[in-house]
Scaffold this active site. Structure first.
Site, PDB file in Angstrom:
ATOM      1  N   ALA A  94     -32.721  23.609 -42.175  1.00 20.20           N
ATOM      2  CA  ALA A  94     -33.414  24.072 -43.385  1.00 20.20           C
ATOM      3  C   ALA A  94     -34.239  22.953 -44.000  1.00 20.20           C
ATOM      4  CB  ALA A  94     -32.402  24.615 -44.391  1.00 20.20           C
ATOM      5  N   ALA A 117     -28.920  20.476 -32.867  1.00 18.18           N
ATOM      6  CA  ALA A 117     -28.640  21.884 -32.597  1.00 18.18           C
ATOM      7  C   ALA A 117     -27.136  22.134 -32.587  1.00 18.18           C
ATOM      8  CB  ALA A 117     -29.259  22.270 -31.255  1.00 18.18           C
ATOM      9  N   CYS A 163     -25.634  24.879 -32.461  1.00 15.78           N
ATOM     10  CA  CYS A 163     -25.244  25.959 -31.556  1.00 15.78           C
ATOM     11  C   CYS A 163     -25.148  25.496 -30.120  1.00 15.78           C
ATOM     12  CB  CYS A 163     -26.256  27.091 -31.636  1.00 15.78           C
ATOM     13  SG  CYS A 163     -26.433  27.701 -33.292  1.00 15.78           S
ATOM     14  N   VAL A 173     -27.012  11.882 -51.325  1.00 14.73           N
ATOM     15  CA  VAL A 173     -27.316  12.309 -52.696  1.00 14.73           C
ATOM     16  C   VAL A 173     -25.991  12.738 -53.322  1.00 14.73           C
ATOM     17  CG1 VAL A 173     -28.557  13.971 -54.138  1.00 14.73           C
ATOM     18  CG2 VAL A 173     -29.659  12.987 -52.097  1.00 14.73           C
ATOM     19  N   TYR A 217     -38.433  52.046 -20.336  1.00 13.06           N
ATOM     20  CA  TYR A 217     -37.645  52.508 -19.191  1.00 13.06           C
ATOM     21  C   TYR A 217     -38.307  52.097 -17.896  1.00 13.06           C
ATOM     22  CZ  TYR A 217     -36.650  55.624 -15.318  1.00 13.06           C
ATOM     23  OH  TYR A 217     -36.400  56.115 -14.067  1.00 13.06           O
TER      24      TYR A 217
END
Lengths: 477, 477
Positions: free
Chosen positions: A13, A42, A44, A81, A454
């Site tokens: 983010a 990463a 994930c 911070v 399809y």
């Protein structure tokens, strides 16, 4: 006057916001404070790194610090911070024990989440990991590698960030032969695959009756079957009392129901919580699941303070209510939108549908929307579900696999509320069709009439999703 | 009073309608007239049968005549309906040269389409096939099989229907070593794969500049590359003057630009046309591309006369105008809806989005909606397109493949008009996301904010579709 865009947190983010802002408004000063060494990695990918399918730790870095700085972003790693003052528009930053004040024009809190392990006694033993930091992933991979095969060069490109002391300590140990996984969510299921790839004897402990609770019954059952076929021992509906050490400090067993299952290592993956300590002190409003409350543009209740990513709530596309589903795309999208807003073009962060996919060996699962009936009723719906199993390809075409689809709809309006899918042949990606239908507020009748693709190698004439829609629509009629 | 539901044509649309009507209204008499031997067979499977990937011809029969009769349907094969009289509600049926009148309560015209080959001189030579009948597919497979390897038992289950004289004549020949394919649409591309599997030297001739015109430029280019990599010789932008015979009546060459390319067999796949001779005589209105005009419920302009499948037009979801896109799902869905309507529950046949997928060796392509700018302008839109290429999985996860996405939108409203996709890793099925977005009337901005699935084995954080939406949305802004 100094009005930098200050970002707290150097991952998905935060860096999406910083990058977008700088691109749209190159003259704006953009500062990113990251309390650790690692940026832009990463999450994930970690189970696949531990598994060995992803070769190098550095493969999982989306951007190096140098690349971030090349974008004109003032990246400050090892800067924590510790306080926000929305009245004076300043943050307090700590670095190597020293503190300083940093004024901001706009502030983004993108502090992420942390793995929960406290409820499991013994989770602090050596040999126990949560898969929520690059250092832990590196240490576990080193532990799984025989000492003679350990190759520090495999950290090429990430060596400057890694906690070498930790990694080398595990690299020196004999590799484990058995592993416990506490928790049967994404991380648990993915780690079962990872440990199996190293030929460990794997025990997975899950307190609920089912694996992957957000996916509902049908995918959980198919994943459980798959894990069992691959030799994973499942302990469902089983609460872990504690992890216990052996002769040294290292985990040596899992205690359940007064019995002890001996293991040489353990992963605890029982959930994550938003990191909100920073904003707690600043009087910024929290929302659902104690994540930071935000509006459609990612704004908190304090002026010029935004929040995004795993620390923030998001609005659910089906209920219209705030929800907390910390996932990668959400963080990237919200960060990017806030970066654009801060640069002068107000941009909504978007809704979430809770879309998620997971792989367990060859089994693929997806889920989106609201599947749980209790949850649906709380949101004012009258839920009804149907589950079907159908082939993924024309019956005569080789390579198809049984695909299980569950759809949930509101009985009164016919509106689709959610769905899940499980199967071995291109099943997971099909969930995107349902996510799109959800965000388009479609009814099951409309879903049934969709002109989906399809061709024999890819789908039967009636895609499994359409078959499920036909069956559920018949139930609604 | 006799008011049977009479169906003309025993394939997808006809049998879907007959089955649904009989299920909903078991007392209704349902008669299906089929002029040939074959019923309920899978057109789309034929190239894979010729290839040898589908073992037996009978694998492609969805239902046997016995199964159809078990549903209570009065199936009459080898009965050709030669006239319709909507004033007296009767059809004239011909069987073995004898004619009789059959009254109907409701009539469904589901006469399908036929392959066009007339424009190609020499298309009637021996060794030249259109892949639009089971007999042709059986004959071509027999031709490709060395005489010693020909096994009549492979027709097990279909042997009673097949044209043995034709099949045995081709089975006795030496297999061809080279093949021409005239036409680079679905059939042409799929047949290139099929012939290559038999180690033939394959030449594909396509009059337009591109393969697969409905897919647009990017997928066409990727399919062309793939075919070339597999040794197929492409002759694009090339008009075939004629097919010429050798010493016997059998095709021996393709003449283009006064040059002759020698080949031992040829397939002509330059398109199909709706079978409307029956309704022409009855004064039933035709619509776009001379397909039968129908309303939202599949009704023609004559009372109690319906039309569905490859012989009928359908309304396009994007333009709202009639279109003719003969595909399998459309036929099945419209037939089923009409069966339900005839049984007493009026059910719309649904719109089409022109969604189609095709495989060329390992390359998968999908398309949906309106991609062609001229066509979009005719429909009143101001089209703008963008094409991107992105990975199909997280960059660090093995097995990903470059995926090319093209999106077309209306510049004035931002509405998505169409899209295409091409790639080797789960690319085709992703088109369903775009088809769903189209039918949900989404804008590109809404598409960009969809909560699609992300996990490293299946998608990058930003799915290629989202990346394409971001880029096109940037263009629209």
């Amino acid at each position: 006057m100094s009005d930098p865009f200050v970002v707290v947190g150097g991952d998905a983010a935060g860096l999406s916001a910083a990058s977008k802002c700088k691109r749209e408004d190159p003259d704006r000063e953009v500062i990113v404070f990251e309390k650790g060494e690692w940026v832009s990695y990463a999450h994930c990918g970690m189970p696949y790194y531990v598994k060995g399918e992803v070769e190098s730790l550095s493969d999982m870095l989306s951007l190096t610090p140098a690349e971030i700085e090349d974008r004109g972003i003032d990246l400050r790693r090892n800067h924590e911070v510790v306080a926000v003052d929305p009245d004076t528009n300043t943050v307090t930053v700590e670095r190597e024990g020293e503190r300083f004040q940093q004024p901001y024009g706009d502030l983004l809190v993108a502090t992420g989440a942390h793995a929960v392990s406290d409820p499991i006694a013994g989770a602090d033993l050596a040999g126990v990991f949560t898969i929520h930091s690059m250092d832990a992933a590196a240490a576990l991979r080193a532990f799984l590698t025989p000492p003679a095969a350990f190759d520090p060069d495999a950290f090429d490109g990430a060596g400057e960030f890694v906690d070498w002391e930790l990694v080398e300590a595990y690299a020196a140990r004999d590799p484990p032969e058995s592993a416990a996984i506490v928790g049967g969510g994404y991380v648990g299921v993915e780690m079962a695959e990872a440990f199996s790839a190293h030929d460990l004897d794997v025990h997975l402990f899950q307190r609920p009756e089912r694996l992957l609770p957000p996916f509902g019954a049908a995918p959980a059952e198919r994943v459980a079957e798959t894990l069992c076929e691959h030799g994973v021992t499942l302990h469902l509906d089983t609460e872990v009392d504690e992890l216990v050490a052996g002769a040294d400090d290292t985990v040596a067993g899992v205690v359940v129901d007064d019995e002890r299952v001996p293991v040489d290592t353990a992963v605890v993956g029982i959930g994550i919580e938003p990191n909100t300590a920073l904003v707690d002190g600043a009087g910024i409003e929290l929302g659902v699941e104690s994540a930071i409350a935000i509006d459609d543009y990612g704004r908190t209740d304090r002026e010029r303070v935004y929040a995004a990513g795993d620390c923030a709530e998001m609005r659910h596309a089906v209920t219209g209510e705030p929800d907390w589903v910390p996932l990668g795309l959400t963080a990237n999208r919200a960060g990017r939108a806030i970066g654009q807003t801060v640069a002068g073009t107000p941009t909504p962060v978007g809704d979430i549908a809770g879309t998620a996919v997971v792989k367990a060996f060859e089994m693929e699962c997806g889920r989106t929307g609201i599947l749980d009936h209790e949850r649906a009723r709380e949101a004012g719906f009258d839920p009804v579900s149907e589950t079907i199993t159908a082939g993924s390809r024309s019956g005569y075409y080789p390579g198809g696999a049984e695909t299980t689809v569950t759809l949930t709809a509101d009985r009164r309006t016919g509106r689709l509320l959610g769905g899940s899918i499980a199967g071995e042949d291109r099943a997971a990606i099909r969930i995107d069709t349902l996510a799109t239908a959800l965000e388009g507020d479609m009814t099951v009748g409309e879903l049934e009439r969709l002109d989906l693709a399809y061709a024999p190698p890819f789908s039967p004439v009636w895609d499994p999703i359409l078959t499920a829609a036909k069956v559920l629509n018949g139930e609604l009629a």
